[in-house]
Motif scaffolding. Sequence first.
Motif, short mmCIF file in Angstrom:
data_model
loop_
_atom_site.label_atom_id
_atom_site.label_comp_id
_atom_site.label_asym_id
_atom_site.label_seq_id
_atom_site.Cartn_x
_atom_site.Cartn_y
_atom_site.Cartn_z
N ARG A 145 0.84 -1.19 0.00
CA ARG A 145 0.00 0.00 0.00
C ARG A 145 0.89 1.25 0.00
NH1 ARG A 145 -4.12 -0.54 4.84
NH2 ARG A 145 -2.18 -1.09 5.94
N PHE A 146 0.22 2.41 0.01
CA PHE A 146 0.95 3.67 -0.04
C PHE A 146 0.48 4.60 1.08
CE2 PHE A 146 1.58 1.93 -4.16
CZ PHE A 146 2.76 2.47 -4.66
N ASP A 147 1.44 5.31 1.65
CA ASP A 147 1.12 6.35 2.61
C ASP A 147 0.88 7.66 1.88
OD1 ASP A 147 1.28 5.11 5.21
OD2 ASP A 147 3.45 4.99 4.90
N ILE A 148 -0.15 8.41 2.32
CA ILE A 148 -0.31 9.79 1.86
C ILE A 148 0.69 10.61 2.66
CG2 ILE A 148 -1.86 11.75 1.64
CD1 ILE A 148 -4.18 9.79 1.46
N ALA A 149 1.79 10.98 2.02
CA ALA A 149 2.90 11.61 2.72
C ALA A 149 2.87 13.12 2.64
CB ALA A 149 4.22 11.09 2.16
N GLY A 150 1.96 13.66 1.87
CA GLY A 150 1.83 15.11 1.76
C GLY A 150 0.58 15.47 1.00
N ARG A 151 -0.10 16.50 1.43
CA ARG A 151 -1.30 16.97 0.73
C ARG A 151 -1.40 18.47 0.90
NH1 ARG A 151 -7.54 14.63 1.30
NH2 ARG A 151 -8.42 15.85 -0.45
N GLN A 152 -1.56 19.16 -0.23
CA GLN A 152 -1.64 20.61 -0.16
C GLN A 152 -2.36 21.14 -1.40
OE1 GLN A 152 2.00 22.37 1.10
NE2 GLN A 152 1.40 24.47 0.65
N THR A 153 -3.13 22.20 -1.21
CA THR A 153 -3.78 22.88 -2.34
C THR A 153 -2.79 23.85 -2.95
OG1 THR A 153 -5.97 22.68 -1.32
CG2 THR A 153 -5.70 24.36 -3.02
N ILE A 154 -2.58 23.71 -4.27
CA ILE A 154 -1.59 24.55 -4.96
C ILE A 154 -2.32 25.37 -6.02
CG2 ILE A 154 0.56 24.59 -6.26
CD1 ILE A 154 1.15 21.79 -5.23
N ALA A 155 -2.21 26.66 -5.93
CA ALA A 155 -2.83 27.56 -6.90
C ALA A 155 -2.08 27.49 -8.22
CB ALA A 155 -2.85 28.98 -6.37
N GLY A 156 -2.77 27.86 -9.31
CA GLY A 156 -2.15 27.88 -10.62
C GLY A 156 -0.92 28.77 -10.65
N GLY A 157 0.17 28.26 -11.18
CA GLY A 157 1.40 29.02 -11.29
C GLY A 157 2.26 29.02 -10.04
N GLU A 158 1.81 28.33 -8.97
CA GLU A 158 2.58 28.31 -7.73
C GLU A 158 3.32 26.99 -7.55
OE1 GLU A 158 0.24 29.26 -4.34
OE2 GLU A 158 0.02 31.38 -4.89
N CYS A 159 4.36 27.03 -6.70
CA CYS A 159 5.16 25.85 -6.38
C CYS A 159 5.25 25.70 -4.87
CB CYS A 159 6.57 25.97 -6.96
SG CYS A 159 6.65 26.14 -8.77
N VAL A 160 5.22 24.46 -4.39
CA VAL A 160 5.37 24.19 -2.96
C VAL A 160 6.25 22.95 -2.78
CG1 VAL A 160 3.09 25.13 -2.42
CG2 VAL A 160 3.34 22.68 -2.80
N ASP A 161 6.90 22.87 -1.62
CA ASP A 161 7.61 21.65 -1.24
C ASP A 161 6.56 20.71 -0.64
OD1 ASP A 161 9.98 22.71 -2.10
OD2 ASP A 161 10.77 23.14 -0.10
N LEU A 162 6.15 19.71 -1.42
CA LEU A 162 5.06 18.84 -1.00
C LEU A 162 5.53 17.69 -0.13
CD1 LEU A 162 1.99 18.37 -1.31
CD2 LEU A 162 2.54 16.90 -3.28
N TYR A 163 6.75 17.23 -0.35
CA TYR A 163 7.26 16.08 0.40
C TYR A 163 8.72 16.31 0.78
CZ TYR A 163 9.06 11.48 1.55
OH TYR A 163 9.67 10.44 2.20
N ARG A 164 9.06 15.87 2.00
CA ARG A 164 10.45 15.88 2.45
C ARG A 164 10.64 14.70 3.38
NH1 ARG A 164 15.05 18.83 2.83
NH2 ARG A 164 16.14 18.93 4.83
N GLY A 165 11.57 13.82 3.06
CA GLY A 165 11.78 12.65 3.90
C GLY A 165 12.70 11.65 3.24
N PHE A 166 12.51 10.37 3.61
CA PHE A 166 13.34 9.27 3.12
C PHE A 166 12.43 8.23 2.45
CE2 PHE A 166 15.28 10.96 7.01
CZ PHE A 166 16.51 11.37 6.54
N PRO A 167 12.00 8.44 1.22
CA PRO A 167 11.04 7.53 0.58
C PRO A 167 11.67 6.18 0.26
CG PRO A 167 11.87 9.11 -1.01
CD PRO A 167 12.42 9.54 0.32
N THR A 168 10.89 5.12 0.43
CA THR A 168 11.35 3.78 0.08
C THR A 168 11.67 3.71 -1.41
OG1 THR A 168 9.96 2.82 1.81
CG2 THR A 168 10.72 1.34 0.07
N GLY A 169 12.86 3.20 -1.72
CA GLY A 169 13.25 3.11 -3.12
C GLY A 169 13.45 4.46 -3.78
N ASN A 170 13.54 5.54 -2.98
CA ASN A 170 13.68 6.90 -3.51
C ASN A 170 12.53 7.30 -4.43
OD1 ASN A 170 16.11 7.22 -2.10
ND2 ASN A 170 17.31 6.43 -3.82
N LEU A 171 11.36 6.65 -4.24
CA LEU A 171 10.21 6.86 -5.12
C LEU A 171 9.13 7.68 -4.41
CD1 LEU A 171 8.33 6.21 -7.57
CD2 LEU A 171 7.72 4.10 -6.35
N VAL A 172 8.66 8.73 -5.08
CA VAL A 172 7.52 9.52 -4.63
C VAL A 172 6.56 9.64 -5.81
CG1 VAL A 172 6.72 11.69 -3.63
CG2 VAL A 172 8.99 10.83 -3.05
#
Length: 284
Positions: free
Chosen positions: A199-226
């Motif tokens: 299964r998968f963990d929801i590791a980040g959730r955020q509303t992003i407006a058009g044209g904007e950027c956010v850091d959605l995830y920071r950590g140590f993902p298994t297999g370096n996969l997000v």
Amino acid sequence: MIPFRVPFIAVVAALAILVAAAPVHAQRDILLNVCNETGFSVAVAAAYRTNPTEDRTLRSWFLVEPGDCLEGAVNNVVGPSLDMHVMSGEWRWPARSGDAVYCAPADSTFALATTEPCSAGREPRNFVRLPIGASRYRGLGQVDYRVRCESLSGQDAALCVGAPRDERGLAQIVRTLEVCNAGSGVADTLAFVSRADGRFDIAGRQTIAGGECVDLYRGFPTGNLVMVGAVGRANDDGSVVFCLPETQEGVVQPSSVGCSAGRVIQAEMHVFRANVARFTAYLQ
């Protein structure tokens, strides 16, 4: 990054001799007591004066194992203080501003400390200036320093506790995924990381407006996969479909059955390459 262990500290017992008190500008040996209270190895560099001028000698790197204290001596030190820098993975101590900046190489060195602009592949590193106190050995000064996770800033302090180790025993680099919404509308965006049970963990959730950027995830993902996708938003590159649960938060599994249009997430796979700490993904 530090490719291998390079000890430079002399054996304390060889220096534990009785000597007369030295003049202010005379050279003396300093007992360096570095305790590593993290769960991974840390690499230490020291800069110090060996003559009455402000020039400093830089020695790097030596490793301190997790949970250990390294006691050793630095020779021929002049003055009341010694500058120190500690690193592991992408973390640095001091974590914030330091008292001095020196250009540090990736490998071991025993040379004159230089300041910015750095050259020859060296990087500017913050050093903390530590006072030299008295030791239990007559004639030897002493500098004490403890490396702790709680000394890091914000989220890094929590990530540091239990951080995985790389092949050298240092902390693995933290992976940060920035997500940019290249579309015009608002995107309810989620990041997923895999679990051992499939299964998968929801590791980040955020509303992003058009044209904007956010850091959605920071950590140590298994297999370096997000994996990243937005609720109800088509994604031509989406490789896995998730159905956002109505009541459950945090854990999901790939599924395309029973999803209403407003709960479908077409997630795109992003794999961090070795030694890449930061990556940017784009939502169309």
